[in-house]
Design an enzyme around this catalytic site. Structure first.
Site, PDB file in Angstrom:
ATOM      1  N   LYS A   1      40.980  42.807  44.880  1.00  0.00           N
ATOM      2  CA  LYS A   1      41.576  41.838  45.824  1.00  0.00           C
ATOM      3  C   LYS A   1      42.411  42.521  46.897  1.00  0.00           C
ATOM      4  O   LYS A   1      42.421  42.081  48.049  1.00  0.00           O
ATOM      5  CB  LYS A   1      42.415  40.795  45.083  1.00  0.00           C
ATOM      6  CG  LYS A   1      43.436  41.353  44.118  1.00  0.00           C
ATOM      7  CD  LYS A   1      42.917  41.293  42.696  1.00  0.00           C
ATOM      8  CE  LYS A   1      43.717  42.196  41.788  1.00  0.00           C
ATOM      9  NZ  LYS A   1      43.647  41.813  40.393  1.00  0.00           N
TER      10      LYS A   1
ATOM     11  N   GLY B   1      40.305  35.763  38.005  1.00  0.00           N
ATOM     12  CA  GLY B   1      39.519  36.233  36.849  1.00  0.00           C
ATOM     13  C   GLY B   1      38.191  35.533  36.677  1.00  0.00           C
ATOM     14  O   GLY B   1      37.268  35.693  37.488  1.00  0.00           O
TER      15      GLY B   1
ATOM     16  N   GLY C   1      45.477  44.009  28.633  1.00  0.00           N
ATOM     17  CA  GLY C   1      44.601  44.289  29.779  1.00  0.00           C
ATOM     18  C   GLY C   1      44.707  43.250  30.878  1.00  0.00           C
ATOM     19  O   GLY C   1      43.804  43.114  31.701  1.00  0.00           O
TER      20      GLY C   1
ATOM     21  N   LYS D   1      45.296  37.553  46.649  1.00  0.00           N
ATOM     22  CA  LYS D   1      44.307  36.516  46.281  1.00  0.00           C
ATOM     23  C   LYS D   1      44.416  35.321  47.232  1.00  0.00           C
ATOM     24  O   LYS D   1      43.404  34.737  47.626  1.00  0.00           O
ATOM     25  CB  LYS D   1      44.530  36.093  44.832  1.00  0.00           C
ATOM     26  CG  LYS D   1      44.214  37.204  43.833  1.00  0.00           C
ATOM     27  CD  LYS D   1      44.769  36.895  42.458  1.00  0.00           C
ATOM     28  CE  LYS D   1      44.422  37.967  41.440  1.00  0.00           C
ATOM     29  NZ  LYS D   1      45.158  37.831  40.176  1.00  0.00           N
TER      30      LYS D   1
HETATM   31  N1  HSE Z   1      46.657  41.544  37.087  1.00  0.00           N
HETATM   32  C1  HSE Z   1      45.850  40.440  37.480  1.00  0.00           C
HETATM   33  C2  HSE Z   1      46.446  39.167  36.901  1.00  0.00           C
HETATM   34  C3  HSE Z   1      44.453  40.650  36.998  1.00  0.00           C
HETATM   35  O1  HSE Z   1      47.242  39.278  35.977  1.00  0.00           O
HETATM   36  O2  HSE Z   1      46.134  38.094  37.375  1.00  0.00           O
HETATM   37  C4  HSE Z   1      43.478  39.630  37.479  1.00  0.00           C
HETATM   38  O3  HSE Z   1      43.373  39.624  38.876  1.00  0.00           O
END
Ligand code: HSE
Length: 433
Positions: A105, A134, A187, A205
């Site tokens: 992004k 996501g 993760g 985003k």
């Molecule tokens: N680090 C980002 C989040 C990963 O927590 O939304 C997904 O874009």
């Protein structure tokens, strides 16, 4: 391009890269049926050695640029992150006539106008469903499903790590650092979680969503940005007592004066759907003139959910190599900049928490200042004295006011001899209009 398989080169084998490989391998028969050809990983670019990883028959290179040059690759999947090597890599892939799928992004928000224009000239696709929210198919929804609409608003929870942290702090009283390290283990967080915490990731985003929603060029500098580090456990508690939940929102809204773009922690009435989207879930609301209000909810971070979006892009390319329309809804050359509403002019209701001398006339002095600034008070409560001798927290909710007016009122309130300079000021969104 006509091969027995769509040949995929994957650069980056971290959480999302590995999950992508797992889906491509585990679902290979179903994907072959759905695409009419196999999705075959022919090359993997990984700057570090991972002896325990199984890449099947794929050629492995330590130099990710090799993947972009590999004649056995039709689509380059960029999952290395960052905006320097990834930028050069995607440029090279496009120059080599390859399609590109990316979850990056920051790169799309910063360099997307140039890279997408390049891809359009080269007749290849660049796709980035995994870059926003996501596993939620929000890019496809905006590009395709609501393409018949005038979109007036896109708003929602668009950082999974931030939502996970705020939810755990609110519902379990856990400490910020403790939840952040769990988000890293799971993760969810970026390699450097600063971007999750300070609102930068959500801002990237939002830039992408706003471009798709309003047909404007990607503008990384457009959003007003505040992060979850501005929220204290006390604010979560007081918000709850007032009937609100605190969520980190990204909001892009078309107003008469221009487009508002902002990311910030926000109090939302607990009766609203967005207030109840918890944990790593994201939710994106789209308001269109024909369709009305849509809300898409799903996992906003994590390897498998993000890889689901990466694979969806690969499937689309396999099914339709000519593409299903411009990456940003209209060709880059036809995107049209619109005025942005300056931060100071963005109006909302407000939550304010401050600490003041525990004496009866303080609340009336604060009320007088707010009234003199034409700010209506929805509620003003002086809490019991804190441990700090003779001081008490004051929590108030205002009616709608512009940020510049609110800032002036807060400056005056903080100028009172009875008040401490430390003050929390958060926006409230009721989503009633
Ligand atoms: N680090 C980002 C989040 C990963 O927590 O939304 C997904 O874009």
């Amino acid at each position: 391009m006509s091969h027995a398989a769509l040949r995929v080169g994957i650069c980056g084998v971290g959480t999302v890269g590995l999950a992508t490989l797992e889906i491509l391998r585990g679902q290979s028969l179903a994907l072959t049926a759905r695409c009419g050809q196999p999705l075959s990983v022919t090359c993997v670019g990984s700057r570090r050695e991972h002896p325990d990883h199984d890449y099947g028959d794929a050629r492995v290179s330590r130099d990710v640029m090799d993947v972009a040059r590999d004649p056995e690759v039709d689509v380059l999947v960029e999952l290395i992150g960052g905006t320097s090597v990834a930028y050069d890599l995607i440029k090279l892939a496009i120059e080599q006539g390859k399609h590109v799928v990316t979850a990056n992004k920051a790169l799309i928000a910063e360099h997307g106008n140039e890279l997408i224009a390049m891809a359009e000239s080269a007749g290849v696709q660049i796709r980035f469903e995994a870059a926003v929210a996501g596993g939620i198919p929000i890019i496809k929804a905006l590009r395709e499903a609501v393409a018949a609409n005038q979109v007036s608003e896109v708003a929602g929870i668009i950082n999974g790590t931030g939502n996970f942290i705020l939810t755990e702090m609110t519902t379990k009283g856990r400490a910020f650092d403790d939840v952040l390290s769990e988000a890293q283990t799971l993760g969810y967080a970026e390699a450097d979680p600063t971007y999750d915490i300070d609102g930068t990731d959500a801002a990237h985003k939002l830039v992408i969503l706003a471009s798709l929603a309003f047909g404007i060029p990607l503008n990384i500098d457009a959003p007003v940005k505040h992060g979850i580090q501005e929220v204290t456990p006390a604010d979560l508690e007081y918000a709850g007592e007032l009937g609100y939940r605190v969520k980190h929102l990204g909001i892009a809204r078309q107003k008469d004066a221009g487009i508002e773009m902002r990311v910030h922690p926000t109090l939302i009435p607990e009766s609203k759907q967005l207030a109840n989207v918890d944990g790593v879930l994201n939710a994106v609301m789209v308001v269109g003139d024909a369709v009305g209000e849509l809300v898409l909810v799903g996992a906003g971070a994590g390897g498998a959910a993000t890889a689901s979006s990466v694979c969806a892009d690969l499937i689309d390319i396999a099914r339709n190599p000519a593409g299903s329309g411009p990456a940003l809804g209209v060709p880059v050359a036809q995107l049209t900049a619109k005025p942005l509403v300056p931060a100071g002019d963005i109006a909302s209701e407000w939550y304010v928490r401050l600490t003041a001398a525990d004496q009866p006339d303080v609340t009336s002095k604060i009320s007088q200042i707010l009234t003199s600034c034409n700010i209506g008070i929805a509620s003003l409560v002086q809490k019991p004295s804190s441990a700090d001798e003779g001081k008490a927290p004051i929590v108030l909710l205002t009616q709608i006011a512009r940020e510049s007016v609110m800032t002036q009122a807060i400056d005056e309130i903080c100028g009172l001899v009875e008040t401490d300079p430390d003050v929390a000021v958060l926006r409230v969104e009721s989503f009633d209009q």
